[in-house]
Design an enzyme around this catalytic site. Structure first.
Site, PDB file in Angstrom:
ATOM      1  CB  SER A 176      -0.855   0.000   1.268  1.00  0.00           C
ATOM      2  OG  SER A 176      -1.460   1.255   1.475  1.00  0.00           O
ATOM      3  CE1 TYR A 208      -4.712  -1.871   4.983  1.00  0.00           C
ATOM      4  CE2 TYR A 208      -3.390   0.096   4.550  1.00  0.00           C
ATOM      5  CZ  TYR A 208      -4.125  -0.988   4.085  1.00  0.00           C
ATOM      6  OH  TYR A 208      -4.263  -1.189   2.731  1.00  0.00           O
TER       7      TYR A 208
HETATM    8  P1  NAD Z   1     -11.494  -6.172  -0.402  1.00  0.00           P
HETATM    9  O1  NAD Z   1     -12.149  -6.031   0.935  1.00  0.00           O
HETATM   10  O2  NAD Z   1     -12.285  -5.941  -1.626  1.00  0.00           O
HETATM   11  O3  NAD Z   1     -10.817  -7.607  -0.503  1.00  0.00           O
HETATM   12  C1  NAD Z   1     -10.151  -8.202   0.563  1.00  0.00           C
HETATM   13  C2  NAD Z   1     -10.087  -9.685   0.331  1.00  0.00           C
HETATM   14  O4  NAD Z   1      -9.430 -10.286   1.452  1.00  0.00           O
HETATM   15  C3  NAD Z   1     -11.486 -10.340   0.245  1.00  0.00           C
HETATM   16  O5  NAD Z   1     -11.450 -11.387  -0.699  1.00  0.00           O
HETATM   17  C4  NAD Z   1     -11.683 -10.892   1.659  1.00  0.00           C
HETATM   18  O6  NAD Z   1     -12.608 -11.966   1.735  1.00  0.00           O
HETATM   19  C5  NAD Z   1     -10.264 -11.334   1.947  1.00  0.00           C
HETATM   20  N1  NAD Z   1     -10.022 -11.550   3.361  1.00  0.00           N
HETATM   21  C6  NAD Z   1     -10.200 -10.714   4.400  1.00  0.00           C
HETATM   22  N2  NAD Z   1      -9.883 -11.330   5.559  1.00  0.00           N
HETATM   23  C7  NAD Z   1      -9.497 -12.599   5.234  1.00  0.00           C
HETATM   24  C8  NAD Z   1      -9.066 -13.726   5.980  1.00  0.00           C
HETATM   25  N3  NAD Z   1      -8.942 -13.702   7.318  1.00  0.00           N
HETATM   26  N4  NAD Z   1      -8.767 -14.851   5.302  1.00  0.00           N
HETATM   27  C9  NAD Z   1      -8.883 -14.917   3.949  1.00  0.00           C
HETATM   28  N5  NAD Z   1      -9.287 -13.882   3.198  1.00  0.00           N
HETATM   29  C10 NAD Z   1      -9.589 -12.741   3.835  1.00  0.00           C
HETATM   30  O7  NAD Z   1     -10.225  -5.191  -0.361  1.00  0.00           O
HETATM   31  P2  NAD Z   1      -9.163  -4.728  -1.470  1.00  0.00           P
HETATM   32  O8  NAD Z   1      -9.194  -3.255  -1.504  1.00  0.00           O
HETATM   33  O9  NAD Z   1      -9.275  -5.495  -2.724  1.00  0.00           O
HETATM   34  O10 NAD Z   1      -7.823  -5.104  -0.691  1.00  0.00           O
HETATM   35  C11 NAD Z   1      -6.906  -6.064  -1.139  1.00  0.00           C
HETATM   36  C12 NAD Z   1      -5.520  -5.678  -0.653  1.00  0.00           C
HETATM   37  O11 NAD Z   1      -5.153  -4.407  -1.211  1.00  0.00           O
HETATM   38  C13 NAD Z   1      -5.397  -5.526   0.872  1.00  0.00           C
HETATM   39  O12 NAD Z   1      -4.175  -6.087   1.300  1.00  0.00           O
HETATM   40  C14 NAD Z   1      -5.390  -4.019   1.055  1.00  0.00           C
HETATM   41  O13 NAD Z   1      -4.723  -3.628   2.215  1.00  0.00           O
HETATM   42  C15 NAD Z   1      -4.664  -3.575  -0.193  1.00  0.00           C
HETATM   43  N6  NAD Z   1      -4.863  -2.178  -0.557  1.00  0.00           N
HETATM   44  C16 NAD Z   1      -6.093  -1.713  -0.897  1.00  0.00           C
HETATM   45  C17 NAD Z   1      -6.237  -0.384  -1.229  1.00  0.00           C
HETATM   46  C18 NAD Z   1      -7.547   0.173  -1.617  1.00  0.00           C
HETATM   47  O14 NAD Z   1      -7.629   1.399  -1.798  1.00  0.00           O
HETATM   48  N7  NAD Z   1      -8.588  -0.605  -1.789  1.00  0.00           N
HETATM   49  C19 NAD Z   1      -5.130   0.462  -1.226  1.00  0.00           C
HETATM   50  C20 NAD Z   1      -3.894  -0.042  -0.890  1.00  0.00           C
HETATM   51  C21 NAD Z   1      -3.768  -1.378  -0.559  1.00  0.00           C
END
Ligand code: NAD
Length: 261
Positions: A143, A156
């Site tokens: 991130s 986080y």
């Molecule tokens: P999202 O909530 O759409 O997806 C998260 C995924 O992780 C889902 O499939 C969920 O079921 C799974 N998950 C959560 N807890 C879990 C567990 N205990 N076991 C197995 N699976 C689990 O979120 P996203 O935005 O797609 O995030 C994905 C990654 O990207 C994360 O690591 C997040 O920190 C990172 N990220 C997101 C953003 C953003 O703006 N969305 C920015 C920077 C980084």
């Protein structure tokens, strides 16, 4: 079809960034292990849909990424089903927003487990096979918060800084084995994770939804646009190609200029 006959494990791929990465790998011919929480019928529809659309094999593994034994079993299941894990994307993640003095202890532990320790456990289990085959690609979803901080996100930001360090360390250990290890650092991407943190941020800062989006979420993103999951997936695909074989140990930002400031 740069990933034909290869197997990719993408954690947290029932939604958002992970799902887009999984679909992009399938388009390149990879067999997949998808993982994450959600409605079983919706997950099965997604799994079967990817198989049909791209002509690859896809299994779903329900491993809880906060549980080390389930993570080891996930990698073992992938190897047993497909014969190898060639690409590992550590992507599962959650968020919680709170002033540090009120930060719930269970939320701290959960975020460190899911956003950081899970990557260690999955890498630990997948590396012996990758080393034996002398080929592998490990991609960690970090991130912008692996490089800079924001208030109220102590767990986080700590986890994401940790994953950047884990990435560099493992890249050095595996450098002579044909295995690259990198992290991708998105700025704000429009996914359920972002949407879910809006109410808490409204409360923590006493702002309206519009103010949170413009003045908080996109305040630091110079382009004033959200990153898309497909843009991130295209970067992940590139990192699996032969052209990217000398890219290792890096933290690649895709954040609309956020961390340049
Ligand atoms: P999202 O909530 O759409 O997806 C998260 C995924 O992780 C889902 O499939 C969920 O079921 C799974 N998950 C959560 N807890 C879990 C567990 N205990 N076991 C197995 N699976 C689990 O979120 P996203 O935005 O797609 O995030 C994905 C990654 O990207 C994360 O690591 C997040 O920190 C990172 N990220 C997101 C953003 C953003 O703006 N969305 C920015 C920077 C980084």
């Amino acid at each position: 079809m740069s990933l034909a006959a290869k197997t990719a494990v993408v954690t947290g791929s029932t939604s958002g960034i992970g799902l887009a990465i999984a679909r992009a790998f399938a388009k390149e011919g990879a067999n997949l292990v998808i993982n994450g929480f959600g409605d079983p019928a919706a997950i099965e529809a997604e799994r079967a849909g990817i198989e049909k659309e791209f002509g690859v094999k896809v299994i779903y593994d329900a491993a809880d990424m906060s549980k080390p034994a389930e993570i080891a079993a996930l990698i073992a299941n992938a190897e047993k089903t497909f014969g190898s894990v060639d690409v590992l994307v550590n992507n599962a993640g959650i968020q919680f927003v709170s002033p540090v003095e009120d930060f719930p202890l269970d939320k701290w532990d959960q975020i460190i487990a899911i956003n950081l320790s899970s990557a260690f456990h999955a890498i630990r289990a997948a590396v012996p096979g990758m080393k034996a085959r002398k080929w592998g690609r490990i991609i960690n979803t970090a991130s912008a918060h692996s490089l800079v901080a924001s208030p109220f996100k102590s767990a986080y930001v700590s986890a994401k800084h940790g994953i950047a360090g884990l990435t560099k360390t493992v890249a050095l250990e595996l450098a002579t084995f044909g295995i690259t290890v990198n992290c991708i650092s998105p700025g704000y991407v429009w996914t359920p994770l972002v949407e879910k943190q809006i109410p808490d941020t409204m409360k923590a800062r006493n702002l309206t939804k519009e103010q949170v989006m413009r003045d908080v979420l996109l305040a630091a993103q110079p382009t004033k646009e959200f990153v898309t999951v497909d843009e991130l997936a295209a970067l992940a695909v590139f990192l699996t190609t032969d052209s990217a074989r000398q890219i290792t140990g890096t933290n690649i930002s895709m954040d609309g200029g956020w961390t340049a400031a």
